[in-house]
Design an enzyme around this catalytic site. Structure first.
Site, short mmCIF file in Angstrom:
data_model
loop_
_atom_site.label_atom_id
_atom_site.label_comp_id
_atom_site.label_asym_id
_atom_site.label_seq_id
_atom_site.Cartn_x
_atom_site.Cartn_y
_atom_site.Cartn_z
CE LYS A 269 54.65 44.85 -60.99
NZ LYS A 269 55.68 45.02 -59.96
NE ARG A 343 56.32 38.66 -51.27
CZ ARG A 343 57.09 39.64 -50.80
NH1 ARG A 343 57.15 39.86 -49.49
NH2 ARG A 343 57.81 40.39 -51.62
N1 BES Z 1 57.30 40.74 -60.34
C1 BES Z 1 57.67 41.66 -59.35
C2 BES Z 1 59.19 41.72 -59.12
C3 BES Z 1 60.04 42.21 -60.28
C4 BES Z 1 60.45 43.53 -60.32
C5 BES Z 1 60.47 41.36 -61.26
C6 BES Z 1 61.26 43.98 -61.34
C7 BES Z 1 61.27 41.80 -62.30
C8 BES Z 1 61.68 43.11 -62.34
C9 BES Z 1 57.02 41.30 -58.01
O1 BES Z 1 55.81 40.64 -58.07
C10 BES Z 1 56.78 42.58 -57.26
O2 BES Z 1 56.00 43.36 -57.72
N2 BES Z 1 57.47 42.75 -56.13
C11 BES Z 1 57.36 43.90 -55.33
C12 BES Z 1 57.21 43.45 -53.88
C13 BES Z 1 56.74 44.52 -52.93
C14 BES Z 1 55.34 44.97 -53.26
C15 BES Z 1 56.81 43.98 -51.53
C16 BES Z 1 58.63 44.72 -55.52
O3 BES Z 1 59.70 44.15 -55.75
O4 BES Z 1 58.54 45.94 -55.50
ZN ZN Z 2 54.12 41.97 -58.19
#
Ligand code: BES
Ligand code: ZN
Ligand code: ZN
Length: 489
Positions: A269, A343
């Site tokens: 990230k 997931r």
């Molecule tokens: N932990 C994150 C989701 C999240 C985002 C929680 C903002 C709280 C605040 C999750 O693991 C993630 O990174 N999801 C990605 C999925 C994508 C790579 C398909 C997302 O939401 O961008």
């Molecule tokens: Zn993630």
């Protein structure tokens, strides 16, 4: 800490009495309280609008040292949430003033057109949750929580309401436990530490606990969970908590995402989006705290909490984009993106509990997608299920506790987006759009025939600024909702 008392206000020694005042109607029917309000409403500076405050000293005919009148706004807008916020804000102000004991005058339920138990419950909830001070990491502890918050009601009604204060205290303690876990920094809650902390709390309250450690996870082929943990120095685990009262009929399984830090893994990230990722274990914290609360309340439903715990980190040992892993259920998954890790750990936990415990209902809670926050904002969770009755029950409990949930669709044809050329599924959808839905559809492949709902709490799990009855940090969103839901099952 919470008390409900019907004493004589004229003689009772009181340090601080809080009086809620409505802007356009009379909501109290006690003579003394009415006299106080009559006097304050004559003051120019007090209009009883939301947040208006005035303090009176040496009020004739009362043994109270000071009386703080606080505006509640117009009658039409007063509901349980306004009362929670009112009490939370009042307690917050008293903490700042270094008071130790306060009394709050409960208005007439009839005049507010509410039931008395609900009125008292919401006021106590706001006060109890607002009385939490998280200063573990401050060298100087500036203010302490209040020692005693008494609610004053008319004498004749006291008896049958005795059970409310202990129940509210226990449920709010659950919310506060979840908040503290979530607010804790990731360097203090590595998967090993977080696991230990959950187990020690759970044992304290007599829950049956079992921990599957790395060795057992490998032996039992939790391939998806292990793939997420691979990049971290810290070892993963899966905690199983069980509240099993004798003669329970229903079995409810709760599954909570426990990523103690989500760096994204090799699909790392960027700064801004990584910042809040210590809270990526909010689902786990809420599930663990809910189970502990069930044990303390001695509820009669059989509840199992399954909590997969990992840290998602990049390293030479980390899972790569393009890797293919075999999940606990046997389905293979191509890792399209290491940041879609929630997931992966959830499906192994879900498949495990479905196979081993055959629950009647299964609900998972997870900070799963940024897309859900885009859709519903930071205060409302998304509910995904094909079971309308379950969706309605969850939404109704959330409306009651003001942990709001909104039903989202699970369209069959979107499953197309999760196809992989090489494996059974891809964890990364091949479309930018509908990310919260495709994540939920991915999970749905592992719920078997169980009645199942997924609650995406990515928005409301954390509150950077804080509000009337929640300080900045973890909110514990979901604990009160689940406690209400379990009672109804
Ligand atoms: N932990 C994150 C989701 C999240 C985002 C929680 C903002 C709280 C605040 C999750 O693991 C993630 O990174 N999801 C990605 C999925 C994508 C790579 C398909 C997302 O939401 O961008
Ligand atoms: Zn993630
Ligand atoms: Zn995550």
């Amino acid at each position: 800490m919470l008390g409900l008392k019907a004493v004589d206000l004229k003689t009772q020694k009181i340090d601080t009495l809080i009086v809620p005042v409505c802007a356009d109607k009379k909501i109290h029917d006690d003579r003394v309280i009415k006299a106080i309000i009559q006097k304050t409403l004559k003051l120019k500076e007090f209009k009883a609008e939301t947040g208006d405050v005035v303090t009176l000293y040496d009020f004739k005919g009362l043994a109270a040292e000071r009386i703080i009148c606080v505006g509640l706004g117009k009658l039409k807008k007063i509901d349980q949430e306004i009362l929670r916020s009112f009490c939370g804000a009042a307690v917050g102000r008293c903490i700042q003033a270094d008071f130790e004991r306060i009394w709050v005058a409960v208005p007439s339920a009839e005049k507010l057109k509410m039931e008395l138990p609900e009125l008292i419950e919401s006021m106590m909830e706001g006060a109890c949750l607002g009385n939490h001070v998280f200063d573990k990491y401050k060298q100087e502890k500036k203010h302490k929580p209040l020692k005693q918050i008494n609610f004053w009601i008319k004498p004749q009604t006291a008896g049958k309401l005795r059970k409310i204060a202990p129940k509210v205290s226990t449920i709010c303690a659950g919310t506060i436990l979840a908040r503290e876990w979530i607010s804790m920094p990731s360097n203090e809650k590595t998967p090993e530490q977080f696991t230990r902390s959950i187990v020690s709390q759970a044992r304290k309250y007599g829950l049956k606990t079992r921990v599957l450690r790395e060795k057992e996870l490998k032996q039992n082929k939790f391939g998806a969970l292990l793939a997420v943990a691979a990049g971290s120095q810290s070892k993963p685990s899966m905690v199983v908590l069980e509240h099993k009262p004798p003669n329970a009929k229903q079995t409810l399984a709760l599954v909570g995402k426990g990523v103690t830090f989500d760096s994204g893994g090799l699909n790392i990230k960027t700064g801004g989006s990584m910042a809040g990722m210590k809270a990526d274990m909010s689902g786990a914290a809420v599930v663990a705290a809910t189970l502990i609360t069930q044990a303390r309340l001695k509820t009669r439903t059989h509840v199992i909490g399954v909590i997969p715990i990992v840290e998602n980190m990049p390293s030479g040992k980390a899972t790569r984009p393009g890797d293919i892993v075999r999940s606990y259920a046997g389905k293979t998954i191509e890792i399209g993106n290491t940041d879609a890790e929630g997931r992966l750990i959830l499906i192994d936990a879900m498949a495990y509990v479905v196979k081993k415990h055959k629950p009647k209902i299964m609900i998972d809670l997870a900070t799963l997608t940024g897309a859900c926050v885009v859709a519903l904002g930071e205060k409302i969770a998304g509910v995904f299920t094909t079971d309308d009755r379950l969706a309605e029950a969850i939404q109704a409990s959330g409306d009651k506790t003001h942990e709001r949930c909104w039903p989202m669709p699970l369209p069959e044809d979107y499953k197309e987006l999760l196809k992989s050329d090489f494996a059974d599924l891809n964890n990364m959808p091949n479309s930018r759009w509908g990310g919260a839905i495709t994540a939920a559809l991915f999970l749905s492949e592992f719920s078997g025939d169980t009645r199942w709902a997924h609650i995406d709490i990515a928005g409301p799990a954390y509150n950077k600024k804080g509000d009337a009855y929640c300080g900045p940090g973890g909110t514990g969103f979901g604990v009160r909702l689940l406690c209400d839901l379990i009672q109804k099952l």
